[in-house]
Design an enzyme around this catalytic site. Sequence first.
Site, PDB file in Angstrom:
ATOM      1  CG  ASP A 166     -13.356   3.649   6.463  1.00 26.49           C
ATOM      2  OD1 ASP A 166     -14.688   3.542   6.166  1.00 26.49           O
ATOM      3  OD2 ASP A 166     -12.477   3.767   5.618  1.00 26.49           O
ATOM      4  CE  LYS A 192      -3.588   1.967   3.069  1.00 24.57           C
ATOM      5  NZ  LYS A 192      -4.365   1.776   4.373  1.00 24.57           N
TER       6      LYS A 192
END
Length: 812
Positions: free
Chosen positions: A624, A528
Amino acid sequence: MASAFAFLLIFFNLLFMESCKAVDRNRLSFNESIGRGESLVSLNQRFELGFFSPASTNNKSYLGIWYKNYPDIVAWVANRESPLTDSAGTLTIYRDGNLVLLNSSNSIIWSSNISLSSAQLQSSSVVHLLDSGNLVLTQNRSSVPEGSYVWQSFDYPGDTLLPGMKIGWDWTTGKARKLTSWVDTTDPSPGNFVYKMDLLGLPQVVLREGSEKKFRTGVWNGIRLSGLYRSRPTNPLFNYKFTNSTKEINFFYEFTANQTISRLVLNQSGILQRYAIRGGTSEWSLIYETPSDTCDPYAKCGPNGLCKATEDLSCECFHGFIPKSESEWNILDRTNGCIRRKPLNCLKGEGDGFLWINNVKLPDLLAQKFWFNGSMSLKECEQMCFGNCSCTAYANSDITGKGSGCLIWYGDLIDIKTLSNTEGSEQGMYIRLAASELKNGKKRLLVIISVVSAASVMLFVGLLAWCRLRTLKKRRERNNEDIDLPLYDLSTLASATNHFSDTSIIATGGFGPVYKGKLPSGQEIAVKRLSKDSGQGTEEFKNEIILISKLQHRNLVRILGWCLEGGEKLLVYEYMPNESLDKLIFDWKRTTLKWDNRFEIAIGIAKGLVYLHQDSRLRIIHRDLKASNVLLDSELRPKISDFGIARIFGGDQNEAKTKIVIGTYGYMSPEYIIDGKFSAKSDVYSYGVLLLEIVSGLKNTKYRMTEQYHSLLSHAWLLWNEGRTLEIVDRCLEDSYIKSEVQRCIQISLLCVQRSPKDRPTMSSVVSMLENKDVAIPEPKKPGFFIEQVQAETVTELTSGNQLTATTIDAR
Ligand SMILES: *[C@@H]1O[C@H](CO)[C@@H](O)[C@H](O)[C@H]1NC(C)=O
Ligand SMILES: *[C@@H]1O[C@H](CO)[C@@H](O)[C@H](O)[C@H]1NC(C)=O
Ligand SMILES: *[C@@H]1O[C@H](CO)[C@@H](O)[C@H](O)[C@H]1NC(C)=O
Ligand SMILES: *[C@@H]1O[C@H](CO)[C@@H](O)[C@H](O)[C@H]1NC(C)=O
Ligand SMILES: *[C@@H]1O[C@H](CO)[C@@H](O)[C@H](O)[C@H]1NC(C)=O
Ligand SMILES: *[C@@H]1O[C@H](CO)[C@@H](O)[C@H](O)[C@H]1NC(C)=O
Ligand SMILES: *[C@@H]1O[C@H](CO)[C@@H](O)[C@H](O)[C@H]1NC(C)=O
Ligand SMILES: *[C@@H]1O[C@H](CO)[C@@H](O)[C@H](O)[C@H]1NC(C)=O
Ligand SMILES: *[C@@H]1O[C@H](CO)[C@@H](O)[C@H](O)[C@H]1NC(C)=O
Ligand SMILES: *[C@@H]1O[C@H](CO)[C@@H](O)[C@H](O)[C@H]1NC(C)=O
């Protein structure tokens, strides 16, 4: 007069004892008694108090408390040391107000033995057997509020620790609350093994056989017992608690799952065993044993030896130390331990230095061999250690927050073991070494002596050690931050991902792209890469690393390493061949996803959340949770990812408030969007939405069924009320699903998205409702955001004032 009357009654009872029928009562008042064949039974039939004879070979009998449904399991014995020797025996309240056990000639065999003041109070004594298994003596006839007990059996544990019992010291009586084994299964009298809290320096619990230490938990470090996490079951049923007041100092377990019946027993061979009956079953199962791993036995590796349970050859010498007797060490006798290779110079600064050893159960505190000051800083502690040539190590005595207090060891270091990463990377100590050893430290880190001296093994272990030290060193350079993960070079990651080529991109998140890569070893990874101008700053970045490195669960994505170099922030994860859930459930590909797969995925995600909310050492709110943050491995096992905005809750905190509301519309709970309040229950809300999406294959936010009802939730609610729930099920499933299971899932998801956080279930009850068809599911109330129009997936920011400024950064 009253007492004479009482005795008459007792006499009467004795005469008719054998013919007495067992009476189902849970209390005993002043002028009442029970004899052989009679018992007290707690209100909800959990525990029973009565007489029992463990051995058929003698006529010894005891007064005990056992599980009503498991009469063979005796949890407490009153007269362990003084059995009744004939067939008679009476339990009653004596004229002094105490609970007493009398033999057939009315001599007191056992007594609760407390001093009660006035005669009035004495005659008001009542004994209750509570559903916890606690036998309590109170002076209040009407009720038994906790804390009103003048005596309780829980203060005198035998070999069994029931939930609510404590291990520690009662300062009002000066007595230890400890476990003592039975001699054998037929003899409850105190055996050789004792599990008791030691208070030398700092509290810890020690298991002894006679006077010999067999196992210790490690000292209390402000958060937990420094070496005990190993003995936790993977799915803990309870929290460990510590209390310290002028009245008592104790450890005890607090249950997180109420349906579980559990006990900790010190068995006759000195093994602590936790048994439990899990909800829904009726069998006792062994949950764990202590000592269990190879490093638990006391001083396993001798002085200055470090035990590593994860390796076959579990003993090592600390860096700078060598086996005291190489020949003995090589024949696997490590009890002589290790000695210094180079003596200490005993000069400040120049001569000696300290090596940080991370993740360890701190050495034992032996009389005169340690020093402790609770208010010193680490710097002062180091100076203190430098100031005395016999000082060999120091550490913070309390690791809460940034750490405080000073613990210093003199002479040999005993009974140290390494803990795994998840068990507490924050616990470590500084070992004193000659400065020349420290300079060599980088290259020749650990001398690992092994009988199997195969060069390849050595090389491998050496490499591991080297990598570890490198990480440690970098870690220390960054102010001791708690990141204990491999650091990758930017160049390695660049070549693994074909120089971050666009063709390697497998996903694009709000914070930047995710690349697929391949390390030289052949291992596939996901990298990432946080874009430099992304919302995720250095803070979030570190937050995510620290958090994930401490978490280990099969339903959480595993982080492999990280990189912070040349302005790049990179996270390296295990690669998930099936990518993220949104790509599967909102796509034509979902035809391949059968109901069984979906159901397993739903359960897996729920279990991952249970771990975050209550089972991991930290309490974490993800904030989230959404389909794109759930990754699937090759076997479609779900793994929750993206902890960039997750929050850790400490202590008793259950809810927090933020001015900046970050998250994803459609998954955010009303209280979070409106007030910025978030809690475990806001994750539950998100889970409810996700569950409905899994069932329906439709996106909550992109959903248009009729013009009137804009969201998937609203539509589901409507169908639910009209009894047409199944109409929402994904058409791709055709009829290949179990109607009752799907129906339950929809009902559970509606429960999760209810407006009031209080009404929503916890994730652990969600798991039990999902897994167990027999668990009743409550009727849901109207969901939050019933008829609210929701736009695209957005990231919003609630600035001070109360304005909602929504920026659409549609992620995927
Ligand atoms: C003794 O028992 C009787 C009936 O069982 C009860 O009425 C009386 O109050 C009791 N006396 C005391 C002092 O508890
Ligand atoms: C136990 O008691 C019974 C009668 O009360 C007696 O016959 C028997 O011998 C006793 N057994 C032992 C081992 O003392
Ligand atoms: C009852 O206990 C007393 C004191 O321990 C003892 O002297 C007596 O013999 C016991 N009576 C019986 C019948 O065991
Ligand atoms: C009761 O306690 C006193 C002192 O606390 C002790 O001397 C006595 O032996 C105890 N009696 C019994 C029956 O345990
Ligand atoms: C008994 O308990 C009740 C309720 O908790 C309380 O109101 C009452 O004062 C208590 N009585 C005594 C004598 O402690
Ligand atoms: C327990 O409390 C006492 C008194 O407040 C204090 O001196 C002691 O340090 C505390 N012990 C621990 C381990 O916190
Ligand atoms: C367990 O039961 C107690 C008492 O009934 C209750 O106060 C507590 O909230 C329950 N805990 C959970 C996690 O359900
Ligand atoms: C105690 O537990 C250990 C480990 O399970 C077992 O080997 C041993 O037999 C047990 N001892 C007894 C007396 O049951
Ligand atoms: C403990 O450390 C503090 C801070 O350095 C100091 O003020 C105090 O005197 C020390 N206590 C003892 C008993 O040495
Ligand atoms: C160093 O510590 C040891 C152990 O506590 C003590 O006996 C000795 O007196 C100390 N030496 C100095 C110089 O303080």
